[in-house]
Motif scaffolding. Sequence first.
Motif, PDB file in Angstrom:
ATOM      1  N   MET A 180      -4.883   0.896   1.620  1.00 34.53           N
ATOM      2  CA  MET A 180      -5.992   1.082   2.552  1.00 34.53           C
ATOM      3  C   MET A 180      -6.176   2.565   2.857  1.00 34.53           C
ATOM      4  N   ARG A 181      -7.348   2.901   3.366  1.00 34.43           N
ATOM      5  CA  ARG A 181      -7.628   4.297   3.718  1.00 34.43           C
ATOM      6  C   ARG A 181      -7.629   4.401   5.254  1.00 34.43           C
TER       7      ARG A 181
ATOM      8  N   LEU B 255       2.950   5.370   6.879  1.00 31.77           N
ATOM      9  CA  LEU B 255       1.758   4.950   6.116  1.00 31.77           C
ATOM     10  C   LEU B 255       1.847   5.399   4.656  1.00 31.77           C
ATOM     11  N   LYS B 256       2.313   6.626   4.455  1.00 31.16           N
ATOM     12  CA  LYS B 256       2.421   7.138   3.086  1.00 31.16           C
ATOM     13  C   LYS B 256       3.470   6.344   2.303  1.00 31.16           C
TER      14      LYS B 256
ATOM     15  N   HIS C 243      -3.616   5.558   1.779  1.00 30.32           N
ATOM     16  CA  HIS C 243      -4.229   6.886   1.714  1.00 30.32           C
ATOM     17  C   HIS C 243      -4.466   7.349   3.157  1.00 30.32           C
ATOM     18  N   VAL C 244      -3.946   8.522   3.489  1.00 29.19           N
ATOM     19  CA  VAL C 244      -4.030   8.980   4.887  1.00 29.19           C
ATOM     20  C   VAL C 244      -4.860  10.255   4.993  1.00 29.19           C
TER      21      VAL C 244
ATOM     22  N   VAL D 195       5.878  15.136   6.808  1.00 35.61           N
ATOM     23  CA  VAL D 195       5.191  14.624   5.617  1.00 35.61           C
ATOM     24  C   VAL D 195       3.704  14.916   5.776  1.00 35.61           C
ATOM     25  N   MET D 196       3.093  15.437   4.721  1.00 38.55           N
ATOM     26  CA  MET D 196       1.666  15.781   4.784  1.00 38.55           C
ATOM     27  C   MET D 196       0.796  14.567   4.469  1.00 38.55           C
TER      28      MET D 196
END
Length: 337
Positions: free
Chosen positions: A1-2, A20-21, A26-27, A44-45
């Motif tokens: 999901m985005r 989420l990553k 997709h974040v 985390v980016m």
Amino acid sequence: MRVFVTGHKGYIGAHLVDILKQAGHHVTGCDIGLYEGCEWDQCVMPDVDLVKDVRAITAKDLETHDCVMHLAAISNDPMGDINPEITHSINRDASIRIAQLAKTAGVGRYLFSGSCSVYGQGEKLDLEETDPLNPLTAYAKSKIDTELEVSKLADDGFTPSFLRNATAYGYSPMLRIDLVVNSLLGSAIAFNQIRIQSDGSPWRPLIHCKDIANAFYAFLHAPKEVIHNQAINIGGNSENYQVKDVADYVEHLMPNADIVFTGEVGHDPRNYRVKFDKLNDVLPEFKLEYDLKLGMDELHKAMIDHGFNEHDFNGSQFVRLRTLQKRLNKLDAFQIR
Ligand SMILES: NC(=O)c1ccc[n+]([C@@H]2O[C@H](COP(=O)([O-])OP(=O)(O)OC[C@H]3O[C@@H](n4cnc5c(N)ncnc54)[C@H](O)[C@@H]3O)[C@@H](O)[C@H]2O)c1
């Protein structure tokens, strides 16, 4: 999901991006970076790092996302009272506007980072979602106002949900020590003193900051009908503590530290316990990863490993209000000062 996450460079957001990553989502992160340079560990980016004031978000920014998780806020009660204008424009007005834009952009789900502080000093000690709200600060009021306005937008295509989080504590790569548990542990490590600002008697619902992020993840995947337009307390029934209980456990971890009552807060009006039955009913699969002792063991170890000291405790890196006062120019474009 985005997923579109605001405030992803904050104390809770740093965990949320990671979760989420790791799950393969997709974040897009959107954060103005008020606490840039305050990192304790590497974060985390997100896939897309939007450096932007949330008040300037457009519908186009939100298009193609499945969910907005809105965490960006001036996250500090005292700041809200020093400059209520900023708190209202960011915490309330922008939160409502982002929900409107999300709906326009066809984003189906909007998860709001609310707070149990909306209950304030209740008429009884054990508070649940249906109890009257009694905000004691501009910060708490901004959270209620947002809930009330955004809930009007709910319809078949748009599901807002309001996570009323307990008070966070514990390890994050974007550590804060302006939260009761972290502050008690930090003062014990820095000065060998467990500095209690109240008389130790107030009750607080507590939750590890990563468990708030875990709850957002659970709400992302929850069936729409169980969370649709609902305000839900986020925490655990066994995780209500008196400040003196926290101090006792700090003493267990740091037996040489003395308990000191600083008297900074005479009578602390924030004295409340919260019930989390609704969360357990609605999302029975969701379990907290931490209890207070586990979370404090982890943070204690991290502080020792990082050589946490007096300078860290007295400086601005881990105290939002101190950094914010130096960075108000970042919010200048909106002439709120
Ligand atoms: N920490 C807690 O105990 C707690 C408890 C309940 C609810 N909450 C809520 O959870 C959310 C996150 O809390 P936190 O502890 O991670 O806060 P934090 O202060 O660590 O992070 C907030 C982030 O939002 C960003 N931000 C602030 N204003 C912005 C703006 N105008 N535009 C873009 N970015 C902006 C900041 O740069 C920061 O990275 C907040 O909404 C807070 O009110 C926190």
